[in-house]
Scaffold this motif. Sequence first.
Motif, PDB file in Angstrom:
ATOM      1  N   GLY A   1       0.792  -1.217   0.000  1.00 14.85           N
ATOM      2  CA  GLY A   1       0.000   0.000   0.000  1.00 14.85           C
ATOM      3  C   GLY A   1       0.827   1.270   0.000  1.00 14.85           C
ATOM      4  N   GLY A   2       2.064   1.210  -0.490  1.00 13.44           N
ATOM      5  CA  GLY A   2       2.860   2.423  -0.627  1.00 13.44           C
ATOM      6  C   GLY A   2       3.424   2.947   0.661  1.00 13.44           C
ATOM      7  N   GLU A   3       3.811   2.041   1.596  1.00 13.79           N
ATOM      8  CA  GLU A   3       4.253   2.477   2.907  1.00 13.79           C
ATOM      9  C   GLU A   3       5.766   2.620   3.042  1.00 13.79           C
TER      10      GLU A   3
ATOM     11  N   GLY B   1       7.900   4.927   6.230  1.00 15.49           N
ATOM     12  CA  GLY B   1       7.854   6.383   6.210  1.00 15.49           C
ATOM     13  C   GLY B   1       7.170   6.935   7.445  1.00 15.49           C
ATOM     14  N   GLU B   2       7.435   8.180   7.765  1.00 12.71           N
ATOM     15  CA  GLU B   2       6.853   8.813   8.943  1.00 12.71           C
ATOM     16  C   GLU B   2       5.330   8.875   8.860  1.00 12.71           C
ATOM     17  N   VAL B   3       4.706   8.847  10.025  1.00 13.76           N
ATOM     18  CA  VAL B   3       3.294   9.170  10.140  1.00 13.76           C
ATOM     19  C   VAL B   3       3.222  10.633  10.565  1.00 13.76           C
ATOM     20  N   VAL B   4       2.742  11.485   9.677  1.00 17.80           N
ATOM     21  CA  VAL B   4       2.663  12.919   9.943  1.00 17.80           C
ATOM     22  C   VAL B   4       1.277  13.224  10.491  1.00 17.80           C
ATOM     23  N   VAL B   5       1.217  13.965  11.598  1.00 14.42           N
ATOM     24  CA  VAL B   5      -0.071  14.254  12.224  1.00 14.42           C
ATOM     25  C   VAL B   5      -0.140  15.724  12.601  1.00 14.42           C
ATOM     26  N   GLY B   6      -1.309  16.309  12.398  1.00  9.86           N
ATOM     27  CA  GLY B   6      -1.537  17.698  12.770  1.00  9.86           C
ATOM     28  C   GLY B   6      -2.064  17.803  14.186  1.00  9.86           C
TER      29      GLY B   6
ATOM     30  N   ALA C   1       5.251  19.149   5.311  1.00  8.85           N
ATOM     31  CA  ALA C   1       5.860  18.176   6.222  1.00  8.85           C
ATOM     32  C   ALA C   1       5.720  16.754   5.699  1.00  8.85           C
ATOM     33  N   ALA C   2       4.630  16.472   4.979  1.00  5.16           N
ATOM     34  CA  ALA C   2       4.380  15.120   4.484  1.00  5.16           C
ATOM     35  C   ALA C   2       5.018  14.852   3.129  1.00  5.16           C
ATOM     36  N   GLU C   3       5.510  15.901   2.475  1.00  4.75           N
ATOM     37  CA  GLU C   3       6.082  15.742   1.137  1.00  4.75           C
ATOM     38  C   GLU C   3       7.296  14.823   1.207  1.00  4.75           C
ATOM     39  N   GLY C   4       7.353  13.863   0.297  1.00  4.25           N
ATOM     40  CA  GLY C   4       8.512  12.972   0.255  1.00  4.25           C
ATOM     41  C   GLY C   4       8.182  11.569   0.715  1.00  4.25           C
ATOM     42  N   SER C   5       8.609  11.231   1.939  1.00  6.05           N
ATOM     43  CA  SER C   5       8.558   9.827   2.348  1.00  6.05           C
ATOM     44  C   SER C   5       7.491   9.510   3.388  1.00  6.05           C
TER      45      SER C   5
END
Length: 298
Positions: free
Chosen positions: A145-147, A155-160, A254-258
Amino acid sequence: MSPVIAVGVDGTPESLAAARWAAAEAVRRGRGLRLVHAWLWQAVPLPMARDRDEEARRADALLHAAADEVAAHHPGLGIVTEVVQDAPVPALLREAQRAELLAVGTRGRGPLLGFLLGSYGQQVVGEAACPVVSVRAADGDRPEGGEERPDGGAGEVVVGQYGYPEDSHDVLGFAFEAAAVRGAAVRAVRAWDLPSIYAYSPGTMWISEQDGGLVQYEQAALRRALEPWRAKYPEVPVVEHVELGSAGQVLLSAAEGSASLLVVGRRTRKGPLGSRIGSAAHAVLHHARCPVAVVPES
């Protein structure tokens, strides 16, 4: 009823990507997978008349084709399929009432399409009782699933994070759990803007800078919100990210990339045209390259 990851399937590449992502997520969380196709028979006049039995067979076939595909990659996964006699939106909202997580497909970097069209996507995201994950077709085409990052790590889990600790309790909890099952780090993002007083009193900015600036207050607020989750998930690395700017743009940057997953909270507002999910959630759903989870407040 055992916890399940639910996904809406309609045979499009977008919904199949969502099914692949949901299957991988179900394996990570030790959950079952429920594949649902909403199909509502509506008679039409000749010469466009359709055969009801034939339409039902097509609905059943596309659903089982999706099940066969994900089962080939996850042979030990428990999969349940059902053709639901209803329109897509009410069908998925019912699924969200009993699922731990609901996945839907997204087409490209534009509005939610595929299984749900136009405003329907926003309606499901805005009203679902459980978190909803929007998956682009490209994300589901990658392994698991593209992880993964190119180096093989998660990849990081980015959270607001926003407001007071209690305001973002649910969204942070979801992000830390997602990171834990992936063996990934959490990048906790707090976007902030200048209070309006600084627009009218430049001297106030100078005074605040003598005391260390406003950034320190935002950093302290983020640390307080993260404390209970750091204690609950000590194995999860955490990156604190405080940045001046609009929440949507800061999160996208922040989520751009990996990033493997972008997680935002949902504070739904009712309007004359339906549910409104907030500008930050709206921005990331439309433009994020990775899967996006929208978590409702409890």
